[in-house]
Design an enzyme around this catalytic site. Structure first.
Site, PDB file in Angstrom:
ATOM      1  N   SER A 186      -0.969  -3.091  10.414  1.00 14.18           N
ATOM      2  CA  SER A 186      -0.611  -4.000   9.327  1.00 14.18           C
ATOM      3  C   SER A 186       0.670  -4.762   9.657  1.00 14.18           C
ATOM      4  CB  SER A 186      -0.405  -3.202   8.047  1.00 14.18           C
ATOM      5  OG  SER A 186      -1.589  -2.492   7.757  1.00 14.18           O
ATOM      6  N   ARG A 195       2.565 -12.095  -0.250  1.00 14.23           N
ATOM      7  CA  ARG A 195       1.293 -12.498   0.375  1.00 14.23           C
ATOM      8  C   ARG A 195       0.705 -13.734  -0.290  1.00 14.23           C
ATOM      9  NH1 ARG A 195      -1.325  -8.645   4.258  1.00 14.23           N
ATOM     10  NH2 ARG A 195       0.278  -7.073   4.537  1.00 14.23           N
ATOM     11  N   ASP A 223      -8.858  -9.634   9.475  1.00 17.14           N
ATOM     12  CA  ASP A 223      -8.374  -8.287   9.138  1.00 17.14           C
ATOM     13  C   ASP A 223      -9.391  -7.180   9.410  1.00 17.14           C
ATOM     14  OD1 ASP A 223      -6.064  -6.837   8.052  1.00 17.14           O
ATOM     15  OD2 ASP A 223      -7.360  -6.323   6.357  1.00 17.14           O
ATOM     16  N   CYS A 241       1.275  -6.888  11.972  1.00 17.32           N
ATOM     17  CA  CYS A 241       1.577  -6.974  13.399  1.00 17.32           C
ATOM     18  C   CYS A 241       0.885  -8.156  14.061  1.00 17.32           C
ATOM     19  CB  CYS A 241       1.204  -5.673  14.094  1.00 17.32           C
ATOM     20  SG  CYS A 241       2.322  -4.329  13.651  1.00 17.32           S
ATOM     21  N   ARG A 269       0.846  -1.193   0.000  1.00 14.00           N
ATOM     22  CA  ARG A 269       0.000   0.000   0.000  1.00 14.00           C
ATOM     23  C   ARG A 269       0.883   1.245   0.000  1.00 14.00           C
ATOM     24  NH1 ARG A 269      -1.861   1.088   4.349  1.00 14.00           N
ATOM     25  NH2 ARG A 269      -1.132  -0.676   5.565  1.00 14.00           N
ATOM     26  N   TYR A 285      -1.728  -3.657  -6.589  1.00 17.47           N
ATOM     27  CA  TYR A 285      -1.377  -4.457  -5.409  1.00 17.47           C
ATOM     28  C   TYR A 285      -2.328  -4.279  -4.231  1.00 17.47           C
ATOM     29  CZ  TYR A 285       1.572  -7.369  -2.570  1.00 17.47           C
ATOM     30  OH  TYR A 285       2.048  -8.410  -1.815  1.00 17.47           O
ATOM     31  N   HIS A 340     -10.363  -2.227  11.850  1.00 13.76           N
ATOM     32  CA  HIS A 340      -9.249  -3.041  11.330  1.00 13.76           C
ATOM     33  C   HIS A 340      -8.951  -4.124  12.361  1.00 13.76           C
ATOM     34  CE1 HIS A 340      -4.830  -3.006   9.633  1.00 13.76           C
ATOM     35  NE2 HIS A 340      -5.549  -3.955   9.087  1.00 13.76           N
ATOM     36  N   LYS A 386      -9.542  -2.357   2.066  1.00  7.65           N
ATOM     37  CA  LYS A 386      -9.294  -1.178   2.892  1.00  7.65           C
ATOM     38  C   LYS A 386     -10.118   0.027   2.430  1.00  7.65           C
ATOM     39  CE  LYS A 386      -6.932  -3.540   5.519  1.00  7.65           C
ATOM     40  NZ  LYS A 386      -5.581  -3.932   5.613  1.00  7.65           N
TER      41      LYS A 386
HETATM   42  P1  GTP Z   1      -1.927  -7.394   7.682  1.00  6.05           P
HETATM   43  O1  GTP Z   1      -2.428  -8.467   6.786  1.00  6.05           O
HETATM   44  O2  GTP Z   1      -0.907  -6.530   7.018  1.00  6.05           O
HETATM   45  O3  GTP Z   1      -3.015  -6.571   8.286  1.00  6.05           O
HETATM   46  O4  GTP Z   1      -1.057  -8.121   8.853  1.00  6.05           O
HETATM   47  P2  GTP Z   1      -1.467  -8.941  10.157  1.00  6.05           P
HETATM   48  O5  GTP Z   1      -1.729  -8.005  11.286  1.00  6.05           O
HETATM   49  O6  GTP Z   1      -2.505  -9.942   9.851  1.00  6.05           O
HETATM   50  O7  GTP Z   1      -0.086  -9.686  10.523  1.00  6.05           O
HETATM   51  P3  GTP Z   1       0.342 -11.215  10.370  1.00  6.05           P
HETATM   52  O8  GTP Z   1      -0.409 -12.116  11.305  1.00  6.05           O
HETATM   53  O9  GTP Z   1       0.329 -11.573   8.941  1.00  6.05           O
HETATM   54  O10 GTP Z   1       1.834 -11.152  10.883  1.00  6.05           O
HETATM   55  C1  GTP Z   1       2.805 -10.320  10.299  1.00  6.05           C
HETATM   56  C2  GTP Z   1       4.192 -10.773  10.668  1.00  6.05           C
HETATM   57  O11 GTP Z   1       4.338 -10.799  12.086  1.00  6.05           O
HETATM   58  C3  GTP Z   1       4.498 -12.173  10.173  1.00  6.05           C
HETATM   59  O12 GTP Z   1       5.812 -12.200   9.681  1.00  6.05           O
HETATM   60  C4  GTP Z   1       4.372 -13.019  11.410  1.00  6.05           C
HETATM   61  O13 GTP Z   1       5.203 -14.157  11.350  1.00  6.05           O
HETATM   62  C5  GTP Z   1       4.781 -12.076  12.526  1.00  6.05           C
HETATM   63  N1  GTP Z   1       4.079 -12.399  13.801  1.00  6.05           N
HETATM   64  C6  GTP Z   1       2.759 -12.644  13.955  1.00  6.05           C
HETATM   65  N2  GTP Z   1       2.467 -12.981  15.232  1.00  6.05           N
HETATM   66  C7  GTP Z   1       3.633 -12.932  15.915  1.00  6.05           C
HETATM   67  C8  GTP Z   1       3.990 -13.178  17.290  1.00  6.05           C
HETATM   68  O14 GTP Z   1       3.174 -13.505  18.141  1.00  6.05           O
HETATM   69  N3  GTP Z   1       5.312 -13.009  17.607  1.00  6.05           N
HETATM   70  C9  GTP Z   1       6.246 -12.651  16.680  1.00  6.05           C
HETATM   71  N4  GTP Z   1       7.511 -12.504  17.081  1.00  6.05           N
HETATM   72  N5  GTP Z   1       5.946 -12.422  15.376  1.00  6.05           N
HETATM   73  C10 GTP Z   1       4.667 -12.560  15.001  1.00  6.05           C
HETATM   74  C1  SPV Z   2      -2.768  -4.233   5.572  1.00  2.00           C
HETATM   75  O1  SPV Z   2      -1.805  -3.589   5.127  1.00  2.00           O
HETATM   76  O2  SPV Z   2      -3.319  -3.952   6.665  1.00  2.00           O
HETATM   77  C2  SPV Z   2      -3.260  -5.407   4.826  1.00  2.00           C
HETATM   78  C3  SPV Z   2      -2.730  -5.626   3.489  1.00  2.00           C
HETATM   79  O3  SPV Z   2      -4.132  -6.118   5.316  1.00  2.00           O
HETATM   80  S1  SPV Z   2      -3.510  -4.629   2.299  1.00  2.00           S
HETATM   81  O4  SPV Z   2      -4.671  -5.372   1.803  1.00  2.00           O
HETATM   82  O5  SPV Z   2      -2.541  -4.405   1.217  1.00  2.00           O
HETATM   83  O6  SPV Z   2      -3.966  -3.398   2.881  1.00  2.00           O
HETATM   84 MN    MN Z   3      -4.615  -5.474   7.455  1.00  2.00          MN
END
Ligand code: GTP
Ligand code: SPV
Ligand code: MN
Length: 584
Positions: free
Chosen positions: A246, A364, A273, A248, A67, A195, A224, A204
């Site tokens: 995002s 992704r 999400d 996290c 994004r 993307y 979110h 979003k």
């Molecule tokens: P968006 O799709 O961008 O909104 O991201 P999200 O909030 O769904 O994050 P996601 O669960 O995909 O995790 C993002 C990154 O953080 C990945 O590389 C995970 O491996 C890492 N991660 C997730 N949970 C944990 C955790 O509990 N501890 C650690 N150290 N890393 C984590």
């Molecule tokens: C985020 O960035 O919070 C995502 C990925 O979930 S995107 O759909 O690109 O916004």
């Molecule tokens: Mn997200």
């Protein structure tokens, strides 16, 4: 008589001048056609048909991998309605400027009209959107991420109740990329990117930026947030919504394989999400997941971190910007195996370790939600699921303890309003910079965030049984720079404490920032975390919080007189609690 949909499509076609216009039906055959077009374009590859049936790898343009918040605008008539945290353009100026980029942009291309429902087809909380796009990748992705095609046309009928979104790849030049929202018109225009959140307009753009404006007007919430159900011994399921910025950890928390499964604790996924939430007759806030798939971060995802999603990814999955092995299987950093001898980098060239990561950090997967073994039996319940807790969180190497509980709703809203996190590769720009990201909505709130805080405060008064509000941080680091908490499946230990607090149990100690688990409050059996690490994880350092108070004050001051007095009040109260606290 043309329907409102046909009229809008006709106008969009007059502007963009495609060679032809195709209405999408959402069928399997149509998905195949889109994939064939992508394969022929040369930016998409079929993966191993034995181990990854119906899976494909798409490579986006190298300048188009996340994004782009810099070119994302809220075009309200009044600049103050966008607020100090959004980019703003006057709506007429935006129409002229971005309209010029759309003019003839689809010449030689096909315009696909993608009708979609955000939410279960039969839910009263769901809403219809229509995306007109010249990207087959977007069409294919929308089919996984939403209820797309005939089902949406059937729900819409001749009505004008849909959110239109016009999307063109344009020339993919970042200098001619704009993602603009017209909240008063409930309209989205996106050009120059193919993307993720820039291009899949249901996500979003609609489900957060436009929907947040609708939600405030109509008295509901668009957040979110992941939504999960925590099953406890005896089979009771308690639903929670969690807002982390995002990349996290939302997808991972929502899909976790519980480390306490043998004790009867299990996690069910409703969404990963976005949550749309309305007050129901039972007095609870009920949440639906408006999406039908997961657009998840690949790097860091492996059998040790998220086995549920790993099991889901073996069929019908569209990967973007991951690496590929000689066996035509997807590969990325953190998948759990060493890089194979022969590996193709996400950009397409042969990879070796001097070439940086093999997969893009924001690579992704796009996968149907129903393929996850953790999917909740209630994930498509038209009435949604009742939410008992909200969890805010972010990446903080210091300051924020592993978990704390707010004193009450107003304090909880303050906790959300002042949350901060280190930036990630999910958006272009610097990575690892701590920024304020209220409720993880900084890039996604379609209006002035001061008014958004006001809406949260208002909702607290209106919900007869409001969720209790917590804050978590899986990312606190020790002096050695390593994470102190093992995270992933072990996070269920924190969810268990949250559940116990809601039930009036769970040992806690009161601190100036809220209730933190007592040393023996967390269930830690079978886990190797030293007493020192636990001490640091739960520590509320007055020096760190002194800086935190100053930084959050600077942030809140941006909103001027529009900031609700309750938020100012909570800041003052937090400051007083620290100054009263006996130094440790
Ligand atoms: P968006 O799709 O961008 O909104 O991201 P999200 O909030 O769904 O994050 P996601 O669960 O995909 O995790 C993002 C990154 O953080 C990945 O590389 C995970 O491996 C890492 N991660 C997730 N949970 C944990 C955790 O509990 N501890 C650690 N150290 N890393 C984590
Ligand atoms: C985020 O960035 O919070 C995502 C990925 O979930 S995107 O759909 O690109 O916004
Ligand atoms: Mn997200």
């Amino acid at each position: 008589m043309a329907t409102p949909l046909e009229t809008w499509v006709e106008e969009a076609a007059q502007l963009t001048k495609p060679d032809r216009v195709v209405y999408c039906d959402g069928s399997e055959a149509e998905y195949r056609r889109m994939v064939d077009l992508m394969l022929r374009a040369g930016d998409t590859f079929t993966l191993n048909e034995k181990t990854y049936p119906n899976c494909h790898l798409h490579r986006s343009s190298v300048n188009d991998v996340a994004r782009t918040e810099r070119v994302t605008f809220i075009c309200s008539r009044d600049k103050d309605d966008a607020g100090p945290t959004n980019n703003w353009m006057d709506p007429d100026a935006a129409k002229r400027k971005v309209g010029a980029l759309f003019d003839g942009a689809m010449r030689g291309r096909t315009m696909y009209v993608v009708p979609y429902i955000m939410g279960p087809a039969n839910s009263p909380i769901s809403k219809v959107g229509v995306e007109a796009t010249d990207s087959p990748y977007v069409v294919a992705s929308m089919r996984i991420m939403s209820r797309m095609g005939q089902v949406a046309l059937d729900r819409l009928g001749p009505s004008n109740e849909f959110v239109p979104g016009l999307h063109s790849l344009g020339d993919l030049d970042p200098m001619r990329r704009y993602i603009v929202h017209f909240p008063e018109e409930e309209l989205i225009w996106s050009v120059g990117s193919g993307y993720g959140g820039n291009a899949l307009l249901g996500k979003k753009c609609f489900a957060l930026r436009i929907a947040s404006v609708m939600a405030r007007e109509q008295g509901w919430m668009a957040e979110h947030m992941l939504v999960l159900g925590l099953e406890s011994p005896g089979g009771k399921v308690t639903y929670m919504g969690a807002a982390f910025p995002s990349a996290c950890g939302k997808t991972n928390l929502a899909m976790m394989v519980s480390a306490l499964e043998s004790q009867g604790y299990r996690v069910w996924t409703v969404g990963d999400d976005i949550a749309w939430m309305k007050i129901a007759d039972d007095g609870y806030l009920h949440a639906i997941n408006p999406e039908a798939g997961f657009f998840g971060v690949a790097p860091g995802t492996g059998m040790h971190t998220n086995p549920n999603v790993m099991r889901a990814l073996h069929k019908n999955t569209l990967f973007t910007n991951v690496a590929m092995t000689a066996q035509r299987e997807p590969w990325w950093e953190g998948i759990g195996s060493d890089p194979p001898a022969e590996l193709t980098k996400w950009k397409g060239e042969k990879w070796d370790s001097s070439k940086g990561p093999a997969a893009h950090p924001n690579a992704r997967y796009t996968v149907p939600a129903k393929q996850s073994p953790s999917i909740s039996p209630k994930w498509e319940a038209p009435e949604g699921v009742p939410i008992s807790a909200f969890i805010f969180g972010g990446r903080r190497a210091r300051v924020a303890p592993l978990v704390y509980e707010s004193f009450d709703w107003q304090h909880g809203v303050f906790v959300g309003a002042t949350m901060a996190s280190e930036t990630t590769a999910a958006a272009t720009g610097d990575v690892g910079i701590t920024r304020r990201d209220p409720m993880a909505m900084l890039p996604f709130c379609g209006y002035n965030m001061a008014d958004y805080f006001g809406h949260w405060l208002e909702m607290g008064k209106r919900i007869p049984h409001p969720p209790k509000i917590f804050h978590v941080n899986w990312f606190r680091k020790g002096a050695d720079g390593k994470f102190l908490w093992p995270g992933f499946g072990e996070n269920v230990r924190v969810l268990k404490w949250i559940l116990e607090r809601m039930e009036g149990r769970g040992a806690a100690q009161e601190t100036p920032i809220g209730y933190v688990p007592a040393m023996k409050g967390l269930t830690l059996d079978g886990l190797k975390v030293s007493d020192e690490a636990l001490d640091e994880l739960l520590r509320v350092s007055p020096e760190d919080w002194e800086d935190e108070l100053e930084d959050s004050k600077q942030f809140l001051m941006k909103f001027g007189a529009r900031l609700p007095k309750e938020i100012r009040e909570e800041h003052a109260k937090l400051s007083r609690r620290f100054h009263r606290a006996v130094p440790v």
